[in-house]
Design an enzyme around this catalytic site. Sequence first.
Site, PDB file in Angstrom:
ATOM      1  NE  ARG A 224      39.030  73.335  54.952  1.00  9.04           N
ATOM      2  CZ  ARG A 224      39.642  72.304  55.546  1.00  9.04           C
ATOM      3  NH1 ARG A 224      40.731  72.494  56.263  1.00  9.04           N
ATOM      4  NH2 ARG A 224      39.190  71.070  55.408  1.00  9.04           N
ATOM      5  CG  HIS A 272      45.876  72.313  54.134  1.00  7.51           C
ATOM      6  ND1 HIS A 272      44.721  72.794  53.596  1.00  7.51           N
ATOM      7  CD2 HIS A 272      45.469  71.431  55.082  1.00  7.51           C
ATOM      8  CE1 HIS A 272      43.674  72.234  54.171  1.00  7.51           C
ATOM      9  NE2 HIS A 272      44.117  71.387  55.096  1.00  7.51           N
TER      10      HIS A 272
HETATM   11  P1  NDP Z   1      33.743  69.724  64.362  1.00  6.44           P
HETATM   12  O1  NDP Z   1      32.617  69.791  63.411  1.00  6.44           O
HETATM   13  O2  NDP Z   1      33.872  68.556  65.262  1.00  6.44           O
HETATM   14  O3  NDP Z   1      33.714  71.023  65.305  1.00  6.44           O
HETATM   15  C1  NDP Z   1      33.373  72.287  64.868  1.00  6.44           C
HETATM   16  C2  NDP Z   1      33.337  73.252  66.053  1.00  6.44           C
HETATM   17  O4  NDP Z   1      33.140  74.574  65.565  1.00  6.44           O
HETATM   18  C3  NDP Z   1      32.192  72.953  67.029  1.00  6.44           C
HETATM   19  O5  NDP Z   1      32.604  73.181  68.354  1.00  6.44           O
HETATM   20  C4  NDP Z   1      31.139  73.992  66.629  1.00  6.44           C
HETATM   21  O6  NDP Z   1      30.282  74.410  67.691  1.00  6.44           O
HETATM   22  C5  NDP Z   1      32.032  75.164  66.245  1.00  6.44           C
HETATM   23  N1  NDP Z   1      31.304  76.079  65.368  1.00  6.44           N
HETATM   24  C6  NDP Z   1      30.817  75.861  64.122  1.00  6.44           C
HETATM   25  N2  NDP Z   1      30.181  76.943  63.663  1.00  6.44           N
HETATM   26  C7  NDP Z   1      30.267  77.870  64.643  1.00  6.44           C
HETATM   27  C8  NDP Z   1      29.789  79.194  64.786  1.00  6.44           C
HETATM   28  N3  NDP Z   1      29.084  79.805  63.805  1.00  6.44           N
HETATM   29  N4  NDP Z   1      30.038  79.857  65.932  1.00  6.44           N
HETATM   30  C9  NDP Z   1      30.726  79.255  66.931  1.00  6.44           C
HETATM   31  N5  NDP Z   1      31.217  78.001  66.877  1.00  6.44           N
HETATM   32  C10 NDP Z   1      30.981  77.320  65.729  1.00  6.44           C
HETATM   33  O7  NDP Z   1      35.076  69.923  63.505  1.00  6.44           O
HETATM   34  P2  NDP Z   1      36.548  69.340  63.777  1.00  6.44           P
HETATM   35  O8  NDP Z   1      36.952  69.720  65.143  1.00  6.44           O
HETATM   36  O9  NDP Z   1      36.614  67.913  63.402  1.00  6.44           O
HETATM   37  O10 NDP Z   1      37.383  70.140  62.658  1.00  6.44           O
HETATM   38  C11 NDP Z   1      37.405  71.546  62.634  1.00  6.44           C
HETATM   39  C12 NDP Z   1      38.043  72.043  61.345  1.00  6.44           C
HETATM   40  O11 NDP Z   1      39.459  71.871  61.383  1.00  6.44           O
HETATM   41  C13 NDP Z   1      37.643  71.322  60.056  1.00  6.44           C
HETATM   42  O12 NDP Z   1      36.364  71.729  59.602  1.00  6.44           O
HETATM   43  C14 NDP Z   1      38.749  71.746  59.111  1.00  6.44           C
HETATM   44  O13 NDP Z   1      38.396  72.966  58.487  1.00  6.44           O
HETATM   45  C15 NDP Z   1      39.942  71.972  60.042  1.00  6.44           C
HETATM   46  N6  NDP Z   1      40.993  70.978  59.820  1.00  6.44           N
HETATM   47  C16 NDP Z   1      42.206  71.409  59.340  1.00  6.44           C
HETATM   48  C17 NDP Z   1      43.224  70.529  59.132  1.00  6.44           C
HETATM   49  C18 NDP Z   1      44.572  70.996  58.679  1.00  6.44           C
HETATM   50  O14 NDP Z   1      45.420  70.168  58.321  1.00  6.44           O
HETATM   51  N7  NDP Z   1      44.831  72.285  58.696  1.00  6.44           N
HETATM   52  C19 NDP Z   1      43.062  69.077  59.376  1.00  6.44           C
HETATM   53  C20 NDP Z   1      41.764  68.734  59.931  1.00  6.44           C
HETATM   54  C21 NDP Z   1      40.765  69.657  60.119  1.00  6.44           C
HETATM   55  P3  NDP Z   1      29.271  73.346  68.419  1.00  6.44           P
HETATM   56  O15 NDP Z   1      30.193  72.451  69.235  1.00  6.44           O
HETATM   57  O16 NDP Z   1      28.429  74.200  69.266  1.00  6.44           O
HETATM   58  O17 NDP Z   1      28.577  72.618  67.310  1.00  6.44           O
HETATM   59  C1  OXD Z   2      40.901  68.176  56.809  1.00 10.91           C
HETATM   60  C2  OXD Z   2      42.092  68.842  56.350  1.00 10.91           C
HETATM   61  O1  OXD Z   2      39.827  68.774  56.787  1.00 10.91           O
HETATM   62  O2  OXD Z   2      43.096  68.155  56.075  1.00 10.91           O
HETATM   63  O3  OXD Z   2      41.011  67.009  57.233  1.00 10.91           O
HETATM   64  O4  OXD Z   2      42.141  70.066  56.244  1.00 10.91           O
END
Ligand code: NDP
Ligand code: OXD
Length: 309
Positions: A224, A272
């Site tokens: 993000r 995006h």
């Molecule tokens: P998940 O919730 O599956 O994974 C989040 C990861 O981030 C986990 O490994 C978690 O750790 C880690 N994390 C969260 N907080 C912290 C912290 N404070 N310190 C260290 N690690 C942290 O999310 P997704 O993989 O499904 O998606 C990730 C992000 O990708 C979405 O939230 C979105 O913002 C972005 N996205 C962007 C898109 C785009 O088109 N640009 C499309 C889809 C998603 P732990 O494993 O230990 O819980």
């Molecule tokens: C999502 C994105 O969170 O598109 O799926 O950013």
Amino acid sequence: MVLLFMSDSDDPKVWAEALRAFEPDLEVRVWPDVGVAEEIEFALVWLPPPGMLAGLPGLKLIQSLGAGIDHIFSDPDLPRDVPVARLVDDELTRQMVEYVTLAVLSRHRRIDRYRHLQAERQWRPSRSVPLSASRVGVLGLGVIGAATATALAGLGLAVAGWSRAPKQIDRVENFAGAGGLDAFLARSDILVCLLPLTPETEGVLNARTLGALPEGAYVINVGRGGHVVEADLIAAIDGGHLSGAWLDVFRSEPLPSDHPFWSHPSVTVTPHVAALTEPASAAAQVIENIRRARQGREPLHRVDLAAGY
Ligand code: NDP
Ligand code: OXD
């Protein structure tokens, strides 16, 4: 059975058709045509206006149209007692892996350099280095981060990942928690941000953390926009510490036309689009959550309000 659809970037007609293929009795209303608010049981949303969800007293489920839910949690009036679910979708993950692989390999093969040389009509080939010489660091090892790290390691890149809790992923070195961050950054020539946006991760890419990356490092942000302190990123590139950045997400979207990222020679901007939710792939999961909500069961991929992701 009434669902309210709200998104400025997804097609309500396509979604209504995809959902009704599973549940012909589902009535889909499209914001702002709410009708009788009390009748709405489910909200399928992307970036709902603050207060919108609080105005739906019969809600049983808030379903994000994407993997992220920061666009819902940013609403100060979010009803705290209604379950919020996010999408975990193979097609979305596949697109993310594809996009990040493109950005990482473009950096590895120095495509930027050839773009600049092309502008000057210069024919100056240089040898490529082995993939194992590029150390990639993936911030966030969740559904998408883990799949991306695994795919990059499979190509032969030296991959590490950072998560909140320790993780074991084949061929991916793991660093965890605040204590593991600096060591992780120090070995990341190409840094990929795949974190969710939470109060803890807001501004995680700032002057200090960018400064902890190796000289000449490159930043790819597909998490993000709020993860990046934009002025610090530009200063790190202009000061020569970083070689550039590839950005898909921004603090303000659409990116304002006078934003310095647009014209920066070392910054690649995409609007995006790293992954876009496909109704044909994701509708079944939304329907499953609607059925669960009606039966008073937990939805799939319910988000933990306290953790913020
Ligand atoms: P998940 O919730 O599956 O994974 C989040 C990861 O981030 C986990 O490994 C978690 O750790 C880690 N994390 C969260 N907080 C912290 C912290 N404070 N310190 C260290 N690690 C942290 O999310 P997704 O993989 O499904 O998606 C990730 C992000 O990708 C979405 O939230 C979105 O913002 C972005 N996205 C962007 C898109 C785009 O088109 N640009 C499309 C889809 C998603 P732990 O494993 O230990 O819980
Ligand atoms: C999502 C994105 O969170 O598109 O799926 O950013």
